[in-house]
Scaffold this active site. Sequence first.
Site, short mmCIF file in Angstrom:
data_model
loop_
_atom_site.label_atom_id
_atom_site.label_comp_id
_atom_site.label_asym_id
_atom_site.label_seq_id
_atom_site.Cartn_x
_atom_site.Cartn_y
_atom_site.Cartn_z
N ARG A 14 -14.94 -67.34 25.87
CA ARG A 14 -13.49 -67.61 25.91
C ARG A 14 -13.19 -69.06 26.26
O ARG A 14 -12.21 -69.62 25.77
CB ARG A 14 -12.82 -66.67 26.90
CG ARG A 14 -12.72 -65.27 26.34
CD ARG A 14 -12.08 -64.32 27.31
NE ARG A 14 -11.81 -63.05 26.65
CZ ARG A 14 -11.53 -61.92 27.27
NH1 ARG A 14 -11.45 -61.91 28.59
NH2 ARG A 14 -11.30 -60.82 26.59
N LYS A 52 -9.90 -41.81 21.77
CA LYS A 52 -8.91 -40.74 21.79
C LYS A 52 -7.83 -40.93 20.74
O LYS A 52 -7.41 -42.04 20.46
CB LYS A 52 -8.23 -40.70 23.16
CG LYS A 52 -9.12 -40.25 24.28
CD LYS A 52 -8.32 -40.13 25.58
CE LYS A 52 -7.99 -41.50 26.14
NZ LYS A 52 -7.23 -41.46 27.38
P1 ADP Z 1 -11.54 -50.16 20.76
O1 ADP Z 1 -11.74 -50.82 22.11
O2 ADP Z 1 -12.35 -50.83 19.69
O3 ADP Z 1 -10.10 -50.02 20.42
P2 ADP Z 1 -11.74 -47.53 21.92
O4 ADP Z 1 -11.55 -48.12 23.28
O5 ADP Z 1 -10.63 -46.71 21.38
O6 ADP Z 1 -12.14 -48.67 20.88
O7 ADP Z 1 -13.00 -46.56 21.91
C1 ADP Z 1 -14.29 -46.99 22.25
C2 ADP Z 1 -15.05 -45.88 22.90
O8 ADP Z 1 -15.04 -44.70 22.11
C3 ADP Z 1 -16.50 -46.25 23.08
O9 ADP Z 1 -16.78 -46.39 24.45
C4 ADP Z 1 -17.27 -45.09 22.46
O10 ADP Z 1 -18.38 -44.67 23.22
C5 ADP Z 1 -16.23 -44.00 22.40
N1 ADP Z 1 -16.56 -43.00 21.38
C6 ADP Z 1 -16.78 -43.21 20.07
N2 ADP Z 1 -17.13 -42.08 19.44
C7 ADP Z 1 -17.14 -41.11 20.37
C8 ADP Z 1 -17.46 -39.71 20.35
N3 ADP Z 1 -17.82 -39.10 19.22
N4 ADP Z 1 -17.37 -39.03 21.51
C9 ADP Z 1 -17.01 -39.66 22.64
N5 ADP Z 1 -16.70 -40.96 22.73
C10 ADP Z 1 -16.77 -41.69 21.62
#
Ligand code: ADP
Length: 385
Positions: A36, A191
């Site tokens: 950063r 989620k």
């Molecule tokens: P971003 O930060 O890119 O927006 P999110 O914060 O929404 O993404 O989600 C990231 C998390 O989702 C990761 O820590 C990952 O482990 C979790 N994740 C992805 N697939 C699954 C799954 N099938 N079951 C549980 N957790 C999941």
Amino acid sequence: MQKKSLREVAVSGQRVLVRSDLNVPLKGGVITDDTRIRASLPTVRQILDGGGGVVLMSHLGRPKGQVAPAFSLAPVAARLSELLGQDVPLHTDFHQVTDVPVGGVCLLENVRFHPGETANDPAFASALAAWGDLFVNDAFGSSHRAHASVVGVADHLEAVAGALVEKELVAFSGILAAPARPFVAILGGAKVSDKILVIENLLERVDALLIGGGMAYTFLAARGEAIGASKLDADKVEYAASLLAKAAASGVRVLLPTDHVVADRFAEDAERRVVASIPDQWMALDIGPETSAAYRAEVSAAGTVLWNGPMGVFELSPFAAGTRDICEACAESPATTVIGGGDSAAAVNVFGLAARMSHISTGGGASLELLEGKPLPGIAALADA
Ligand code: ADP
Ligand code: MG
């Protein structure tokens, strides 16, 4: 998003107050990743080359409105001095305005040491604004926050977009306003409830929506499929069903996983299987190879790809393949590829494919709000182009 940029203003002889994102990870007072800080340099150099002086400000961590030495920007000032090859003094007292000479760079101590920062207190904003003749917002990742150093200062000074903010706005306005088609969005992550507004806004814009990650199982449940012990937003199943109906009515293709990597528990060394339908007690932690192949084909044929949210629990290597496959497909695709979301950006970096994406957003929360179609307060506060 037609906002005035730093490129369009004269900075010669001006003291330029710059809000950067210098919120670096620290371990025992040592910076563990200076990405950063390096990312803030193009704007700083642009001002120095234009004959101005730079007053930088940033937050670091969450000191909750109190002076807390563990959250001092002192290590950042030291690193800035090294990278710029000139002394970058750290000013701890906002009320002691010190002139920055032409060619000089200084840094204000953590703005969140003051409760007026997150409260967007007008008196605090005015005290910050006294340091500059012109304000540059270069902190895209903080632009969804109506804080004094992001929004309040713009009440006192002409406010323009720095190089980093401009790059983000160009990337997102490009794909949201006039995407090359087909426009394919890949959504995953933890989620459904985190991304509802993103899905709604994208459904009006994309040609296809590919769903993976933890949110996929709520959609599969909405279709009446067995999901075993996979992640479920139980109170969002009906809503997911209504989104699927809405997509069908508006001609947006929605792809859901057709196979899965399931595990008997949430652990690196769990027992693992690839299945087409999820058995009771098992949890799906990644998309399967057939799903990966289908999603890859969509990405290769796309004109624009927006990807937000990992396809599986990529932090655990046995469940990283789906996310890696999507990353590789994006890297190889001739499409414009935009990656939003903190964990998705982290995945792209882990797989070493960052340089092959068109744009990787530096702001997790801010990029999600842009994708929801919300105006960001820190961008709205900038002068119009
Ligand atoms: P971003 O930060 O890119 O927006 P999110 O914060 O929404 O993404 O989600 C990231 C998390 O989702 C990761 O820590 C990952 O482990 C979790 N994740 C992805 N697939 C699954 C799954 N099938 N079951 C549980 N957790 C999941
Ligand atoms: Mg995240």
